[in-house]
Motif scaffolding. Sequence first.
Motif: not given
Length: 562
Positions: A332-338
């Motif tokens: 999720d953090h990669y999806v949200f961040g990127l």
Amino acid sequence: MRGPTVSLKKTLDERLSALLLLLAALALSLFLLAPLGAILLGSVQAEGGGYTLQRFSQFFTAPGTATAIWNSLWISALVTALTLPLAFFYAYAIQRSCTPLRGFFRLVGMSPLLGPSLVGAISFIQWFGTQGVLKSWLAGYSVYGPIGIVLSAVYATFPHALMILLVALGTADGRLYEAADALSTSRWRKFTTITLPGAKYGLISAAMVVFSYTISDFGIPKVIGGNFQILAVEIYIQVVGQQNFNRGAVIALLLLLPVLLAFLIDWRVQRKQQASLTARAVPYVARREGRRDGALFVYCALLAIALLGVVGMTAYTSLVRFWPYNLEMSFDHYVFGLADAGVLDAYLNSLRIAGLTALCGTPFIFVTAYLLEKSRGGWPWLRSAVQVVATLPMGVPGMVLGIGFILFFNHPQNPLNGLYHTLTIIVVANVVHYYTSCHLTSLTALKNIDREFEAVSASLKVSQFVTFWRVTLPLCLPAVLEIARYLFINAMTTVSAVVFLYSPHTLPASVSILNLDEAGEIGPATAMATLVVLTSAVVSLAYSLLTNLVFKRHQAWRNVRR
């Protein structure tokens, strides 16, 4: 006819060399000396015109100034005192013992270089912060403040000290140890009378590098420092927060003084250094000693676990949903961040900046070093001036350089004002910031090539630049690749200079990590930091493979046995 033809070609080569050297001098003056001059001018220029030292008196009488100066000095001294012995015994285990897994320990020791200095600060918050799993280890003290700054700075500066000490301990005259064994000298006395004196110049250089890095770094205290006052953070507040560029110039000048002092001490020490290996010396070869090797293995293993624990916590945090309450694995953090937060653009910007820094900086630095070392074109004063200016960036912190670029390129009357806030100005700042290390690497490689190549080429009426392309460049290809790798990784991870130069369209990944952390988005910040570390690791791996290929195809003559 033969003589005049050779003379004419020689003259053309020398004229072209002189022209290229002059262009290099102009570029260094424009992008290094002019910004430094702008800092000096900005610190003494009065608002109504004329010059004054009023800003210095205002700064020194302002509340909190003495505290910030004192904090910067004692934190830097403490980090130096802790990092030096840690790195020394780690390097000693790798170079002077038969400890197992020495290659692995060397790789792990260099791992902090793969990410921004913020990686350590964020990771230590996860370990020892308010919700940290090891919070109880601090016995009630908070990691936000001097404890966190010291821990993070020791982690960030460890590989810099290790690199220097690995070289310092890499060579020794084995005859001294053989003589000491013949006299039944104790192990401790051999260590204090042979090993330590032989490494003293490396220790002094490592101490200067660690002190300079710590006192000029602002990323670590910004993330984990809390309200602890540090000079480097004060510059950031004045320039970015309050847009007070002249006050920032005053602080930048003050920050420059201890760093330049450390640089001058290191320079004087290096001038006194003599070769530790003479032609009659016998290289030292470590012998197996069970108790010593065992103790050093335990020491290296503990440090390696600690270093991997810092990177590992950053990667782990990027993969769990919500630290420490929901530890379910997720991207999720990669999806949200990127994707959702638009940070993918920052990551792509960093790849462009790092690629352009390596592509543009490497030929400029190497050709300039070649002109200084191998050509005879240009006036003697010009060659001396370029040589001095090329070593200057080592004593200029990134933050000071960034302030200089703002004051010089952001001036409305500067015809180069259009460069400000562009990708180009960030690339140029990175090349200037890391110029000296690459310049010294180039000179070292070029000095190893006999000058007879140029003399023979001249006698055969071959242009000096043809010799450069066909002989010098292939021989120096490993050094050129090392310079490109060094520039790429540092451009990917640096924060200090670029934090003053980016725009919304040129935001680099390292600064986006800082912004995400300030916004409380620790998960996306760790995701971005992990991506930067992985990118640097992939580039380092590609460099190793390419270097091996180059050695096999173009450097096979080095392994020929006579």
